[in-house]
Design a protein around this motif. Sequence first.
Motif, mmCIF file in Angstrom:
data_model
loop_
_atom_site.group_PDB
_atom_site.id
_atom_site.type_symbol
_atom_site.label_atom_id
_atom_site.label_comp_id
_atom_site.label_asym_id
_atom_site.label_seq_id
_atom_site.Cartn_x
_atom_site.Cartn_y
_atom_site.Cartn_z
ATOM 1 N N CYS A 90 -42.466 -35.364 -19.791
ATOM 2 C CA CYS A 90 -41.340 -34.411 -19.824
ATOM 3 C C CYS A 90 -41.820 -32.987 -19.588
ATOM 4 O O CYS A 90 -41.170 -32.215 -18.869
ATOM 5 C CB CYS A 90 -40.609 -34.503 -21.154
ATOM 6 N N TYR A 94 -40.713 -30.678 -16.520
ATOM 7 C CA TYR A 94 -40.131 -29.356 -16.790
ATOM 8 C C TYR A 94 -40.865 -28.269 -16.003
ATOM 9 O O TYR A 94 -40.242 -27.394 -15.394
ATOM 10 C CB TYR A 94 -40.183 -29.054 -18.291
ATOM 11 N N ALA A 111 -31.574 -27.917 -14.220
ATOM 12 C CA ALA A 111 -32.963 -27.902 -14.676
ATOM 13 C C ALA A 111 -33.145 -27.061 -15.934
ATOM 14 O O ALA A 111 -34.077 -27.286 -16.704
ATOM 15 C CB ALA A 111 -33.878 -27.388 -13.572
ATOM 16 N N SER A 117 -34.999 -32.539 -18.334
ATOM 17 C CA SER A 117 -36.338 -32.977 -17.907
ATOM 18 C C SER A 117 -36.621 -34.395 -18.413
ATOM 19 O O SER A 117 -37.290 -35.176 -17.745
ATOM 20 C CB SER A 117 -37.414 -32.001 -18.379
#
Length: 172
Positions: A90, A94, A111, A117
């Motif tokens: 993750c 990200y 996003a 994410s």
Amino acid sequence: MSLRFIYGRAGSGKSNFCYDGIKRELNKNINQILLVPEQFSFQSEKNLIKKISSTGILNAQVLSFKRLAYKVFSEVGGLTHNHMNSSGKCMLVYKIMKDLKEELGVFNTSAKQEGFSKIISDLISEFKNYNVTPLDISNAILDIEEDEYLTKKLQDISLIYGEYEKNFMRTI
């Protein structure tokens, strides 16, 4: 090297039979492995030490199935791949989305949302489970004609997934 299965009812003397056999073989300087379920490994080791009347054992090991697998993989290979946990994936996704925010079309605003994410990370994991590559996604985009929004989403996913693959190989 041999493998021996000892089975029987509870209290029929299976453990004592194993401990006696190990004690006999230890006198011959032969390495022994007693394979037991995970929850019995500590108690079995204590019982073995007590049975052979020693303060320690060098040529005998009491192993659980997991520990045996670890021992085998560490000796013959298989533990060479470092796996990243879901939190690490993750964080990587990200970072990639943050770096690519100018290039992302549909996912530019998404996003920034909390948990997005994780969704993309799970999607990438699903792609990996079914051997779908970023190139496969790009090729699928060519077959879509009528849905422009889906095309843009797939382009973003392909872009993120491609960068993930590049970065993932660098982190390992």
